[in-house]
Enzyme design. Structure first.
Site, PDB file in Angstrom:
ATOM      1  N   TYR A   1     -26.946 -30.032 -49.446  1.00  0.00           N
ATOM      2  CA  TYR A   1     -28.092 -29.256 -49.900  1.00  0.00           C
ATOM      3  C   TYR A   1     -28.448 -29.644 -51.334  1.00  0.00           C
ATOM      4  O   TYR A   1     -27.569 -29.781 -52.186  1.00  0.00           O
ATOM      5  CB  TYR A   1     -27.781 -27.767 -49.861  1.00  0.00           C
ATOM      6  CG  TYR A   1     -27.577 -27.202 -48.478  1.00  0.00           C
ATOM      7  CD1 TYR A   1     -27.874 -27.942 -47.343  1.00  0.00           C
ATOM      8  CD2 TYR A   1     -27.090 -25.914 -48.298  1.00  0.00           C
ATOM      9  CE1 TYR A   1     -27.693 -27.418 -46.074  1.00  0.00           C
ATOM     10  CE2 TYR A   1     -26.908 -25.369 -47.032  1.00  0.00           C
ATOM     11  CZ  TYR A   1     -27.203 -26.132 -45.931  1.00  0.00           C
ATOM     12  OH  TYR A   1     -27.020 -25.617 -44.676  1.00  0.00           O
TER      13      TYR A   1
ATOM     14  N   GLU B   1     -26.852  -0.475 -47.550  1.00  0.00           N
ATOM     15  CA  GLU B   1     -28.175  -0.702 -46.968  1.00  0.00           C
ATOM     16  C   GLU B   1     -29.324  -0.256 -47.865  1.00  0.00           C
ATOM     17  O   GLU B   1     -30.465  -0.714 -47.693  1.00  0.00           O
ATOM     18  CB  GLU B   1     -28.262  -0.028 -45.601  1.00  0.00           C
ATOM     19  CG  GLU B   1     -27.355  -0.702 -44.575  1.00  0.00           C
ATOM     20  CD  GLU B   1     -27.313   0.024 -43.248  1.00  0.00           C
ATOM     21  OE1 GLU B   1     -27.101  -0.644 -42.211  1.00  0.00           O
ATOM     22  OE2 GLU B   1     -27.463   1.262 -43.235  1.00  0.00           O
TER      23      GLU B   1
END
Length: 439
Positions: free
Chosen positions: A342, A417
């Site tokens: 990458y 969350e």
């Protein structure tokens, strides 16, 4: 004549002032809408995240995940493209007004890592095949939250598509964690297959939930924010002989030890670390069969991490030179193979400066410039084609100790969350602010 020019100039100034007021009003209206909908949609975002968490799939195997996203996009009447880079899904939302094309990306794949978080929606018993073995699979890097947050952004803009000043490409990308051996995939393959064309993307934004940063925090950085990741393989050829008479051969293990020291010296003594960080790590040594035989060869396998492309090229040259001279001094030879992985995840400085106020609006004083990390991200392949901005969103509970939080890619990985509210707002705000700024 001069009087006419003055009148014309005054009219233009009045028109410009009126337009600026209208733009500010429209921007404020969109910001209010995004803030409101981020709250309204939060339960659905959580539901989507938990579905993905309970049903993880490995790289290039995200078949059910892709089908779920495709159905969601079609239900909202987006133009949908599937099968990009095997399992990638793209939703195109064309606004009712002309404007730029903005790309928003989320990755989809899970990891061959068991889950020990003990959540009611944990992927207990879910397995997949990795390197020929059946392994447990889990979303141990937060890609489940990335998909859910991007779906929330889709909902926000789909509800007001007629007012949208441009087009958004929602890119759900497979195989960010790397493809199985012998396969292509991920962001690089999506680019090759034209994901940034037709319509042509002007800019792209991406984010990563971060378990070690508190909920509400946004971390960004101009330039390199995540490292290029390259792999090297060094095969040292000696001369096999009996372990009791090492002088009758050339010991590749001893030479390998000197090579490792030499590699360490590249970073500590030959690299300008005030410019950017760099890492060379040997992760595997393989040589020999028994205690009294000096073997014929030794193999070193490792990773190179760099945050600057010029430094990346220099370190590659330094490795080759260092190995060549060390092995020659001991009468050995070596083959050096460096495989580029990458690229640097490089945030376009001009785009980052332009969009920083948008991130600050969402994160307040919790939006800040952060240090780069030596992990890698294939979002970098998109950034090689168009200006891009990649940032981190906090996912650590407010009262948690960072020292006790599990890092990414581990069985105990955990995300609060509530951090997804920030991510939804951030992505949506970046998109609309860029589009309005181009009007």
């Amino acid at each position: 004549m001069n009087r006419c020019l003055s009148v014309s100039s005054a009219v233009l100034l009045l028109l410009a002032g009126s337009w600026a007021l209208e733009l500010r009003a429209e921007t404020a209206d969109w910001h209010d809408w995004i803030d409101e909908q981020s709250e309204v949609l939060f339960d659905r975002v959580v539901e989507w995240r938990r579905h993905f968490h309970a049903n993880p799939e490995l790289s290039n195997r995200e078949f059910e995940t892709a089908a779920y996203i495709e159905e969601f996009l079609r239900d909202l009447d987006l133009e949908v493209q599937t099968g990009i880079a095997h399992t990638g899904v793209v939703g195109v939302l064309e606004g009712g007004r002309p404007g730029p094309v903005v790309g928003l990306r989320a990755d989809m794949d899970a990891l061959p890592v068991p889950s020990r978080a003990g959540l009611p929606f944990s992927p207990d018993g879910v397995t997949g095949e990795y390197l020929g073995e059946e392994v447990p699979v889990s979303h141990a890097c937060g890609h489940d939250t990335h998909m859910a947050m991007l779906m929330g952004v889709v909902e926000i803009f789909a509800a007001r598509r007629d007012e949208l000043p441009g087009t958004i490409k929602f890119i759900f990308q497979p195989a960010e964690e790397g493809t199985p051996p012998g396969e292509d995939g991920g962001a690089e393959m999506m680019v090759e297959e034209g994901v940034l064309r037709d319509p042509d993307v002007d800019v792209i934004f991406g984010q990563h939930i971060w378990s070690l940063a508190p909920v509400g925090q946004i971390g960004y950085r101009p330039g390199g924010i995540m490292a290029a990741s390259d792999q090297f393989t060094i095969t040292i050829h000696g001369e096999q002989t009996h372990g009791s008479t090492p002088w009758t051969g050339v010991d590749p293990i001893s030479v390998a030890a000197q090579v490792i020291i030499g590699l360490n010296m590249i970073v500590s003594r030959q690299t300008e670390l005030t410019k950017e960080a760099a890492v060379i790590s040997v992760g595997r040594i393989r040589s020999g069969v028994r205690n009294n035989i000096i073997p014929e060869s030794a193999e070193l396998i490792g990773t190179i991490r760099t945050l600057d492309t010029e430094m990346q090229d220099k370190i590659h040259e330094d490795i080759r030179r260092t190995v060549e001279h060390i092995v020659a001094s001991q009468g050995a030879t070596a083959d050096v193979e460096i495989e580029r992985g990458y690229p640097v995840t490089y945030n376009d400085p001009e785009l980052t400066a332009r969009m920083a106020p948008s991130l600050e609006r969402v994160g307040g004083d919790q939006a800040k410039v952060v240090d780069a990390i030596t992990g890698a991200e294939d979002f970098s392949f998109f950034q090689q084609q168009v200006p891009g901005l990649y940032f981190f969103v906090g996912g650590m509970p407010p009262d948690a100790d960072p020292e006790e939080m599990a890092p990414h890619h581990t069985p105990d990985f955990y995300i609060d969350e509530d951090g997804m509210k920030t991510g939804v707002r951030a992505l949506a705000t970046l998109a609309i602010d860029y589009m309005l700024g181009e009007q």
